[in-house]
Design a protein around this motif. Structure first.
Motif: not given
Length: 111
Positions: A23-24, A17-18, A28-30
């Motif tokens: 990765x999520x 989950x971490x 989002x940043x990318x």
């Protein structure tokens, strides 16, 4: 399933989950970076269009001005040549008049 196996499974699940959350977050940043750069790209492309239009306008103006300058240069050169011919003719006329005046003076003095 033993308690150890259940705890290990729970640890793996927590780590999974971490990892997925990280990765999520990175995705989002990318995506935000991509959106920002796409916006900059659009602004730059718009500026390029405007600059190309301005450049075309300046080039047209310059061509017209260069053509006019060439006409000025030709007119001035022709005028200077004509003026030199007038000066030469004036000098010839003056010489003729002086010669005729001397001839008349001699004739008048003899007569």
């Amino acid at each position: 399933m033993s308690t150890k196996q259940g705890a290990a499974l729970q640890n793996y699940n927590n780590e999974l989950v971490k990892c997925l959350e990280e990765l999520s977050h990175r995705r989002q940043k990318l995506q935000k970076q991509i959106q920002d750069e796409e916006s900059v790209k659009q602004q730059l492309e718009s500026q390029m269009v405007k600059l190309r239009q301005e450049l075309d306008s300046v080039e047209v103006s310059l061509r017209g001005k260069h053509d006019t300058l060439d006409k000025y240069n030709a007119t001035i050169a022709e005028s200077e040549q004509a003026y030199l011919k007038i000066l030469e003719s004036s000098q010839v006329l003056l010489n003729v008049l002086k010669r005729d005046a001397q001839t008349l003076d001699r004739t008048d003095a003899q007569g």
